[in-house]
Design an enzyme around this catalytic site. Structure first.
Site, PDB file in Angstrom:
ATOM      1  N   TYR A 179       2.282  -7.993   2.209  1.00 14.94           N
ATOM      2  CA  TYR A 179       2.831  -6.638   2.223  1.00 14.94           C
ATOM      3  C   TYR A 179       3.882  -6.562   3.317  1.00 14.94           C
ATOM      4  CZ  TYR A 179       2.953  -1.502   2.632  1.00 14.94           C
ATOM      5  OH  TYR A 179       3.353  -0.189   2.693  1.00 14.94           O
TER       6      TYR A 179
ATOM      7  N   ASP B 299       7.424 -12.181   8.791  1.00 16.18           N
ATOM      8  CA  ASP B 299       7.047 -10.776   8.963  1.00 16.18           C
ATOM      9  C   ASP B 299       5.888 -10.742   9.962  1.00 16.18           C
ATOM     10  OD1 ASP B 299       5.929  -8.074   6.759  1.00 16.18           O
ATOM     11  OD2 ASP B 299       6.001  -8.289   8.940  1.00 16.18           O
TER      12      ASP B 299
ATOM     13  N   LYS C 140       4.041  -1.918  14.748  1.00 16.28           N
ATOM     14  CA  LYS C 140       2.698  -1.729  15.309  1.00 16.28           C
ATOM     15  C   LYS C 140       2.668  -1.844  16.835  1.00 16.28           C
ATOM     16  CE  LYS C 140       0.830  -3.270  10.892  1.00 16.28           C
ATOM     17  NZ  LYS C 140       0.146  -2.098  10.342  1.00 16.28           N
TER      18      LYS C 140
HETATM   19  P1  KE4 Z   1       4.907   0.171   8.339  1.00 13.03           P
HETATM   20  O1  KE4 Z   1       6.116   0.618   7.547  1.00 13.03           O
HETATM   21  O2  KE4 Z   1       3.614   0.673   7.724  1.00 13.03           O
HETATM   22  O3  KE4 Z   1       5.018   0.464   9.828  1.00 13.03           O
HETATM   23  O4  KE4 Z   1       4.856  -1.438   8.285  1.00 13.03           O
HETATM   24  C1  KE4 Z   1       4.828  -2.074   7.023  1.00 13.03           C
HETATM   25  C2  KE4 Z   1       4.232  -3.453   7.182  1.00 13.03           C
HETATM   26  C3  KE4 Z   1       5.066  -4.552   7.152  1.00 13.03           C
HETATM   27  N1  KE4 Z   1       4.582  -5.812   7.307  1.00 13.03           N
HETATM   28  C4  KE4 Z   1       3.254  -6.024   7.499  1.00 13.03           C
HETATM   29  C5  KE4 Z   1       2.758  -7.432   7.662  1.00 13.03           C
HETATM   30  C6  KE4 Z   1       2.350  -4.933   7.525  1.00 13.03           C
HETATM   31  O5  KE4 Z   1       1.023  -5.168   7.700  1.00 13.03           O
HETATM   32  C7  KE4 Z   1       2.836  -3.622   7.374  1.00 13.03           C
HETATM   33  C8  KE4 Z   1       1.924  -2.409   7.371  1.00 13.03           C
HETATM   34  N2  KE4 Z   1       0.534  -2.679   7.420  1.00 13.03           N
HETATM   35  C9  KE4 Z   1      -0.323  -1.700   6.782  1.00 13.03           C
HETATM   36  C10 KE4 Z   1      -1.771  -2.142   6.996  1.00 13.03           C
HETATM   37  N3  KE4 Z   1      -2.058  -3.383   6.377  1.00 13.03           N
HETATM   38  C11 KE4 Z   1      -0.073  -0.332   7.289  1.00 13.03           C
HETATM   39  C12 KE4 Z   1      -1.172   0.648   7.006  1.00 13.03           C
HETATM   40  C13 KE4 Z   1      -0.713   1.727   6.056  1.00 13.03           C
HETATM   41  O6  KE4 Z   1       0.007   1.413   5.074  1.00 13.03           O
HETATM   42  O7  KE4 Z   1      -1.098   2.884   6.315  1.00 13.03           O
END
Ligand code: KE4
Length: 428
Positions: A143, A238, A266
């Site tokens: 993701y 990533d 994060k």
């Molecule tokens: P954000 O746009 O949610 O800040 O980051 C996206 C993202 C990009 N790359 C990786 C490896 C990530 O894990 C994420 C976001 N992680 C999720 C939890 N697995 C965010 C939680 C959510 O969607 O509320």
């Protein structure tokens, strides 16, 4: 036990789609209603009904030193009095960029954005602008945020909701997204041969955290590096999840593999909305206004977010022993969980690296999205709720990682293991 949360969820669904501002919070794959939190401190979260939880989500990663970490709170309080945003450059942005460049291998420059999604979409646009190519490779179950191009075979909430295709993501966009199973180098080599000269980038979570925690098998990342070198493809790590969590220099440092671009989120914002793209000058100076690859943001480099992130990163940079402490705590917990699952006669497979881990109820190793999907989600669902009732808050999906914070004490870990033993006896 949860009456106010239930009442609030009913109200939330009237004015917020699904009652939440991010789908994975909605408990869809574990059932039941989400718990509304009121405050948190250190390793503990407190819900609106007064229940306390030992927290293994850490806001999906940022709270590596625990909630309401005093130096971060004080820094935010002070800087808020100077204004919450200027829309003009500040010295603070130079300081955090210089600190990140000093912590992370193979980067000369950093561009701040407001989320991991923005970071990954910008890195892809930059790779496309730099190479003049359109297609890219991502991995099933990984993701990279919710930009259209990444919502093909995505992990995290997309997998949690079982969404095979996403309305609104057009076929033309999806056509440029090529996918391969994680840890499957031959599949990547086949795509690179089939689309010779058309692939701008390979984007990968160096340790996958969005289908549970999945480690790269020996040779996988090294093979991606070799393929990218041979075909002038940009290798994007990533590290939104792994950055500053597994080591000061993230997975590049821990695994000794060089990426061409790295994305962060994060921890970099200490819980404030921050993402970043980082890489060598040769690539990064293609970003506007130095170059022509346009990217922008009203609140990028926001002073409150910057001082929060800068304060947290300074602590991590000055105390690398934290990473050893976190890994030891995670190993202690994993050993306890194995004991709890084994005593209940429940087959299990637990993956862990540093302070990231995930538990799957299957006898098979979890090495990709297919094996993660084949695990027994019904047992996970019952385990999740049994732990919640025992004051332990786990990620509400088997397609997520658990996160450890350094505020966890041995007593907290023992309490978690005791809860797991009791939960397993209750659900087996
Ligand atoms: P954000 O746009 O949610 O800040 O980051 C996206 C993202 C990009 N790359 C990786 C490896 C990530 O894990 C994420 C976001 N992680 C999720 C939890 N697995 C965010 C939680 C959510 O969607 O509320």
């Amino acid at each position: 036990m949860y009456s106010k949360s239930e009442m609030l969820f009913g109200k939330a669904k009237e004015v917020i789609p699904g009652g939440v501002n991010s789908p994975v919070r909605a408990f869809k794959s574990v059932g039941g209603n989400p718990i509304f939190m009121e405050r948190a401190k250190g390793a503990y979260m407190y819900d609106v009904d007064g229940n306390r939880y030992i927290d293994y989500i850490n806001s999906w990663g940022p709270m590596i030193l625990g909630h309401a970490y005093e130096p971060v709170v004080k820094a935010i309080q002070e800087y808020a009095t100077y204004s919450t945003s200027f829309g003009a450059p500040t010295e603070l942005e130079i300081k955090i960029a210089e600190l990140i460049v000093s912590m992370v291998p193979n980067i000369d420059m950093v561009r701040m954005v407001n989320s991991g999604t923005e970071a990954c979409m910008t890195a892809l646009r930059l790779a496309r602008g730099y190479t003049g190519r359109n297609k890219f490779i991502k991995f099933e179950g990984c993701y990279h945020g919710h930009a259209d191009a990444f919502l093909v075979s995505a992990g995290s909430g997309v997998a949690t909701l079982g969404l095979q295709s996403i309305p609104g993501v057009t076929a033309t966009v999806a056509d440029d997204t090529l996918t391969a199973p994680y840890n499957n180098l031959p599949a990547v080599e086949q795509l690179v041969a089939e689309y010779a000269g058309q692939i701008a980038a390979i984007i990968v979570e160096p340790i996958a955290g969005n289908m549970g925690c999945i480690l790269p098998q020996p040779g996988f990342l090294e093979g991606l590096r070799k393929v990218c070198d041979e075909h002038n493809i940009v290798l994007i790590f990533d590290e939104v999840m792994t950055g500053f969590r597994l080591a000061r220099g993230g997975a590049q440092e821990l695994l000794g593999i060089k990426a061409d671009l790295v994305t962060f989120g994060k921890i970099i914002g200490a819980g404030m909305p921050v993402g970043a793209i980082a890489g060598p000058r040769e690539i990064m100076e293609n970003l506007a206004p130095a170059g022509k690859v346009y990217q922008a943001g009203t609140l990028s480099g926001n002073p409150i977010a910057m001082i929060a992130g800068y304060t947290l990163l300074q602590t991590l940079n000055d105390n690398p022993v934290i990473y050893q402490q976190l890994a030891e705590k995670a190993t202690y917990l994993v050993n306890g969980l194995k004991e709890a699952f084994g005593a209940a006669g429940i087959v299990h497979s637990i993956n862990q690296i540093g302070s990231m881990l995930s538990a799957h109820f299957t006898e098979y190793p979890i090495i990709d999205f297919s094996s993660a999907s084949a695990a027994n989600n019904e047992i996970f669902r019952r385990f999740f709720h049994a732990m919640l009732e025992r004051g332990v808050y786990l990620p509400p999906s088997a397609f997520e990682s658990w996160f450890m914070c350094n505020a966890l004490t041995t007593e907290d870990l023992d309490q978690t293991i005791t809860a797991a033993k009791s939960a397993m006896q209750a659900i087996k």
